[in-house]
Design a protein around this motif. Structure first.
Motif, PDB file in Angstrom:
ATOM      1  N   SER A  92       0.828  -1.213   0.000  1.00 53.35           N
ATOM      2  CA  SER A  92       0.000   0.000   0.000  1.00 53.35           C
ATOM      3  C   SER A  92       0.860   1.259   0.000  1.00 53.35           C
ATOM      4  O   SER A  92       0.354   2.359  -0.206  1.00 53.35           O
ATOM      5  CB  SER A  92      -0.931   0.003   1.215  1.00 53.35           C
ATOM      6  OG  SER A  92      -0.188   0.102   2.423  1.00 53.35           O
TER       7      SER A  92
ATOM      8  N   VAL B 135       2.203   2.686  -5.639  1.00 55.64           N
ATOM      9  CA  VAL B 135       1.088   2.866  -6.569  1.00 55.64           C
ATOM     10  C   VAL B 135       1.393   2.140  -7.873  1.00 55.64           C
ATOM     11  O   VAL B 135       2.531   2.195  -8.367  1.00 55.64           O
ATOM     12  CB  VAL B 135       0.839   4.362  -6.845  1.00 55.64           C
ATOM     13  CG1 VAL B 135      -0.148   4.563  -7.984  1.00 55.64           C
ATOM     14  CG2 VAL B 135       0.347   5.061  -5.589  1.00 55.64           C
TER      15      VAL B 135
ATOM     16  N   ALA C 124       0.017   2.528 -11.569  1.00 49.52           N
ATOM     17  CA  ALA C 124      -0.799   3.483 -12.318  1.00 49.52           C
ATOM     18  C   ALA C 124      -0.844   3.140 -13.798  1.00 49.52           C
ATOM     19  O   ALA C 124       0.162   2.698 -14.380  1.00 49.52           O
ATOM     20  CB  ALA C 124      -0.244   4.894 -12.140  1.00 49.52           C
TER      21      ALA C 124
ATOM     22  N   PRO D   6      -1.985   5.515 -16.867  1.00 53.67           N
ATOM     23  CA  PRO D   6      -2.506   6.845 -17.191  1.00 53.67           C
ATOM     24  C   PRO D   6      -3.400   6.828 -18.429  1.00 53.67           C
ATOM     25  O   PRO D   6      -3.439   5.849 -19.182  1.00 53.67           O
ATOM     26  CB  PRO D   6      -1.231   7.657 -17.451  1.00 53.67           C
ATOM     27  CG  PRO D   6      -0.235   6.644 -17.922  1.00 53.67           C
ATOM     28  CD  PRO D   6      -0.565   5.376 -17.185  1.00 53.67           C
TER      29      PRO D   6
ATOM     30  N   ARG E 236       6.321   4.399  -7.376  1.00 58.12           N
ATOM     31  CA  ARG E 236       5.259   4.184  -8.352  1.00 58.12           C
ATOM     32  C   ARG E 236       5.723   3.220  -9.434  1.00 58.12           C
ATOM     33  O   ARG E 236       6.900   3.195  -9.807  1.00 58.12           O
ATOM     34  CB  ARG E 236       4.885   5.502  -9.040  1.00 58.12           C
ATOM     35  CG  ARG E 236       4.281   6.547  -8.152  1.00 58.12           C
ATOM     36  CD  ARG E 236       4.040   7.843  -8.922  1.00 58.12           C
ATOM     37  NE  ARG E 236       3.006   7.718  -9.936  1.00 58.12           N
ATOM     38  CZ  ARG E 236       1.698   7.835  -9.690  1.00 58.12           C
ATOM     39  NH1 ARG E 236       1.283   8.046  -8.450  1.00 58.12           N
ATOM     40  NH2 ARG E 236       0.812   7.726 -10.655  1.00 58.12           N
TER      41      ARG E 236
ATOM     42  N   THR F 236       4.370   2.634 -13.314  1.00 55.78           N
ATOM     43  CA  THR F 236       3.458   3.160 -14.329  1.00 55.78           C
ATOM     44  C   THR F 236       3.520   2.269 -15.556  1.00 55.78           C
ATOM     45  O   THR F 236       4.600   2.025 -16.105  1.00 55.78           O
ATOM     46  CB  THR F 236       3.830   4.599 -14.731  1.00 55.78           C
ATOM     47  OG1 THR F 236       3.790   5.436 -13.566  1.00 55.78           O
ATOM     48  CG2 THR F 236       2.853   5.140 -15.768  1.00 55.78           C
TER      49      THR F 236
ATOM     50  N   ARG G  42      -1.564  -0.030  -4.524  1.00 54.10           N
ATOM     51  CA  ARG G  42      -2.701   0.873  -4.669  1.00 54.10           C
ATOM     52  C   ARG G  42      -2.853   1.180  -6.157  1.00 54.10           C
ATOM     53  O   ARG G  42      -1.882   1.563  -6.815  1.00 54.10           O
ATOM     54  CB  ARG G  42      -2.471   2.183  -3.892  1.00 54.10           C
ATOM     55  CG  ARG G  42      -2.618   2.016  -2.393  1.00 54.10           C
ATOM     56  CD  ARG G  42      -2.526   3.348  -1.672  1.00 54.10           C
ATOM     57  NE  ARG G  42      -1.172   3.882  -1.684  1.00 54.10           N
ATOM     58  CZ  ARG G  42      -0.838   5.059  -2.194  1.00 54.10           C
ATOM     59  NH1 ARG G  42      -1.751   5.837  -2.757  1.00 54.10           N
ATOM     60  NH2 ARG G  42       0.410   5.485  -2.143  1.00 54.10           N
ATOM     61  N   LEU G  43      -4.022   0.982  -6.708  1.00 53.01           N
ATOM     62  CA  LEU G  43      -4.237   1.140  -8.143  1.00 53.01           C
ATOM     63  C   LEU G  43      -4.737   2.537  -8.478  1.00 53.01           C
ATOM     64  O   LEU G  43      -5.617   3.071  -7.784  1.00 53.01           O
ATOM     65  CB  LEU G  43      -5.235   0.103  -8.654  1.00 53.01           C
ATOM     66  CG  LEU G  43      -4.831  -1.364  -8.527  1.00 53.01           C
ATOM     67  CD1 LEU G  43      -5.928  -2.261  -9.089  1.00 53.01           C
ATOM     68  CD2 LEU G  43      -3.509  -1.647  -9.215  1.00 53.01           C
ATOM     69  N   GLU G  44      -4.166   3.117  -9.523  1.00 54.28           N
ATOM     70  CA  GLU G  44      -4.656   4.372 -10.092  1.00 54.28           C
ATOM     71  C   GLU G  44      -4.859   4.130 -11.586  1.00 54.28           C
ATOM     72  O   GLU G  44      -3.910   4.213 -12.375  1.00 54.28           O
ATOM     73  CB  GLU G  44      -3.667   5.519  -9.863  1.00 54.28           C
ATOM     74  CG  GLU G  44      -3.527   5.933  -8.412  1.00 54.28           C
ATOM     75  CD  GLU G  44      -2.574   7.105  -8.216  1.00 54.28           C
ATOM     76  OE1 GLU G  44      -2.049   7.617  -9.246  1.00 54.28           O
ATOM     77  OE2 GLU G  44      -2.336   7.504  -7.059  1.00 54.28           O
TER      78      GLU G  44
ATOM     79  N   ALA H 114      -6.664   5.294 -14.843  1.00 50.44           N
ATOM     80  CA  ALA H 114      -7.417   6.366 -15.507  1.00 50.44           C
ATOM     81  C   ALA H 114      -8.400   5.755 -16.487  1.00 50.44           C
ATOM     82  O   ALA H 114      -8.022   4.946 -17.344  1.00 50.44           O
ATOM     83  CB  ALA H 114      -6.459   7.311 -16.229  1.00 50.44           C
TER      84      ALA H 114
END
Length: 709
Positions: A512, A515, A517, A519, A679, A681, A704-706, A708
């Motif tokens: 946690s 991240v 990510a 985008p 992170r 990406t 932790r997922l980001e 978009a």
């Protein structure tokens, strides 16, 4: 045989080690210890009946688990109690040296366990004093040794090699070097090192006059009484390929631990594949004929060599003629290949492993011819070995030794070609799973010719015959074995028994803190140019100027194009794979970060695994796209073809799990210690837009997922 006393010994060793080093016991280590103990407990004690269940344990243990301590404190006392040799195999020489020089002494000091250990390397890691002597004589035109470099290896010039050879002989004489390549103070080019090493075929073993000073045999003698042998995957597989017990202890008397064990299936395939380069094979056969003609008068003084020397010239000529015919036939196959459109050396892969009838017929002829040639060389080698033991031989011992080296080298080359042609002469319908067979036209770097290759597409039969059914016990462990949270991929590729012990052990890291990510992007990798342009536009915005970052690509072409596109903005901060060695790139990267500057590594697959950049050295991992296998890989294509022929879906069964595994490995470059943050990406929206994307996301560690939308 897991007795209560043995359980207590393992528990006490672990507790002592934790207390002595003031470490906190980890739940993952305890899980590993229990699983390994239960699996190896299936090994019967002396006089006990064998167990129905295999003593095989496959454990995926996340980064930071402390795998080494877990398997060492369990397997060492169990191997001693069962009177078995423990063989610990790592994927690289660097890892095995860390285990020998750091981990094992530390475990012995703190755990209270009493054991001995030794490092095992193959003959090619040690200098051969006999060949070194002869090559220094060769500088004076006296050695009589043939140049039998491996195909594709550039031979060193005399001016380059002789000063190094003189330095080596001097260091050996002064006792300042033990003959181990890894202990030589400088890097030695492959073309310089290879000629002064030997292999099983060329080595005269205990008959060699330099045996008392032999670096390899000195090292091997240390193995005889060691409780633990530390080596790498390649040497274990080489030993198994020779029938087991040739270099290491016999499999039946050994418990193997394969660290970084996810490499084992691919390593096995490389050891049991075969190849033949037509042009250079014909050339060395012609060179061998000339050399034998020059040495015939000398060699014929041995009665046992008279008949082989009469047979060989015609046999060599026939094989050369067949190879030339094969070259013409293969050249015709490439007439229909778009050579202008090929980026690299063009290839032809035979669908379902089926070789065209004309080439099949020629392969059968060549297989028979090389079988005959190998047989004659083998008889010559045996005769020369016998002559070394004959005090009344007509030949000088130095001449016998030189020709034993020459004939052993010829035998090795001949057997290699024989293996390829026998593989090409097989009927694919008789194979349980087809072999991948393909031909490469060599065009790069001024090379010319055709390289024929054959490889099994799965290692399951190889490992079943040589490892799973023979070893006393086997432990496979790595941070990445499962794909899509399942061991099915590993079972398919390795053939590991389904009733073995399988266990996933979670990493103790707090994901946690990091991240993952994806985008927003208006393109996908299917449009290569648009995707490259999007990466060029995105990277300056997401890479912090003062951070250590790692950008991973699946395509060298795309990496170079992105690098060119960012030359004006990020160029000075980028360290590009290919500009320097991997170790030099990592050194420069760490140096820049230590000085407070930002640094960005642009790398390919070799930087997505085994790279350790903790803390500030890597706060951001960028992955250009989901790492699907290169579509024109002959092995990948042959495997997909085989799966599809059975009515299954190769994309979902092979491509997606493979890509998921590689993505986990790449993302694993971020968190290397419990305090790391940062992170990852992924610049590939297919993980969101495609049906298979959800399964890939769910196989990742709990970042932790980001995402978009």
């Amino acid at each position: 045989m897991l007795t209560d006393a043995l359980k207590d010994e393992i528990r006490q060793a672990y507790s002592r080690l934790m207390d002595s080093k003031q470490l906190t016991p980890r739940w993952g280590q305890r899980q590993m210890i229990a699983e390994i103990a239960n699996a190896l407990g299936r090994i019967p004690g002396p006089g006990a009946p064998s167990s129905d269940a295999p003593a095989v344990c496959v454990i995926e243990a996340g980064t930071g688990t402390g795998k080494t301590i877990a398997y060492a404190v369990t397997a060492i006392p169990m191997a001693q109690a069962l009177d078995k040799r423990l063989v610990v195999a790592t994927a690289t020489i660097a890892l095995q040296e860390q285990f020998v020089y750091k981990d094992l002494p530390d475990i012995r000091h703190h755990s209270g366990l009493d054991f001995t250990f030794a490092l095992a390397k193959g003959r090619r890691r040690y200098v051969c004093l006999s060949k070194l002597d002869r090559l220094l004589m060769d500088n004076q035109g006296e050695s009589g040794m043939l140049d039998l470099q491996p195909e594709g290896m550039a031979a060193a010039t005399s001016d380059e090699a002789i000063p190094i050879y003189n330095a080596m002989i001097d260091a050996l004489g002064r006792g300042q070097w033990d003959g181990d390549r890894d202990n030589w103070p400088d890097n030695v080019a492959e073309g310089v090192w290879y000629p002064v090493t030997t292999d099983h075929a060329q080595c005269t073993g205990r008959r060699c006059p330099n045996i008392s000073q032999c670096s390899f045999f000195r090292a091997r003698d240390e193995l005889q009484n060691a409780d633990i042998i530390v080596t790498n995957h390649d040497l274990v597989l080489a030993d198994l390929a020779l029938g087991g017990g040739a270099i290491l202890a016999p499999p039946e008397d050994s418990i193997y631990v394969f660290d970084e064990g996810h490499h084992l299936p691919d390593k096995a395939l490389s050891h049991f594949s075969s190849f033949c380069r037509l042009h250079t094979t014909a050339a060395w056969l012609q060179d061998a004929k000339k050399a034998l003609a020059q040495g015939a008068a000398l060699l014929a003084t041995l009665d046992a060599l008279e008949r082989p020397l009469q047979l060989l010239p015609a046999q060599l000529d026939e094989a050369v003629s067949s190879l030339q015919a094969a070259e013409q036939l293969v050249a015709g196959l490439f007439e229909h290949v778009d050579l202008d459109g090929a980026r690299d050396d063009p290839q032809i892969r035979f669908e379902h492993g089926v070789v065209p009838p004309d080439l099949l017929s020629l392969a059968q002829t060549l297989a028979s011819q090389f079988q005959n040639i190998s047989g004659v060389f083998a008889r010559m080698e045996a005769a020369l070995e016998a002559a070394l033991d004959d005090e009344f031989s007509n030949l000088a011992k130095s001449d016998i030794e030189t020709w034993h080296i020459n004939v052993g080298g010829m035998l090795g080359r001949s057997e290699g070609a024989q293996a390829l042609w026998e593989a090409y002469a097989q009927d694919p319908e008789q194979e349980a799973a087809p072999m991948a067979r393909w031909i490469t036209m060599l065009t790069a770097g001024g090379q010319y010719g055709f390289d024929l290759r054959c490889s099994p597409i799965l290692a399951q039969d190889i490992l079943q015959d040589n490892l799973w059914t023979r070893a006393a016990g086997v432990v496979i462990t790595s941070a990445t074995i499962t794909a899509l949270n399942s061991f099915e991929r590993f079972i398919l590729h390795s053939g590991s028994p389904r009733d073995a012990c399988y266990k996933q052990v979670a990493s103790p890291f707090d994901y946690s803190n990091a991240v993952f990510a994806v985008p927003a992007m208006d393109c996908e990798p299917g449009d290569a140019q648009a995707h490259t342009d999007a990466i060029v536009a995105t990277l300056p915005d997401i890479l912090q100027p003062d951070e250590g970052s790692l950008v991973l690509f699946s395509s060298r072409r795309q990496m170079l194009d992105v690098h060119e596109g960012l030359a004006a903005t990020l160029g000075e901060r980028i360290l590009l794979q290919g500009d320097y060695s991997k170790q030099e790139i990592l050194r420069r990267h760490r140096e820049r970060v230590d000085e407070g500057d930002g640094s960005i590594i642009f790398g390919l697959a070799s930087f997505a695994e085994g790279v350790d950049l903790p803390g500030d050295y890597c706060r951001h991992v960028v992955i250009a796209k989901i790492p699907f296998a290169v579509p024109d890989s002959p092995l990948e294509a042959a495997l997909a073809e085989w799966v599809e022929a059975q009515g299954r879906n190769p994309f979902m069964e092979i491509s997606v799990p493979d890509a998921a595994l590689r993505l986990v490995q790449a993302a694993g470059r971020l968190l290397r210690t419990e305090s790391d943050t940062g992170r990852v990406t992924l610049l590939d929206r297919r993980v969101i837009s495609r049906r298979y994307g959800r399964a890939i996301l769910e196989s990742l560690p709990p970042f932790r997922l980001e995402l978009a939308r």
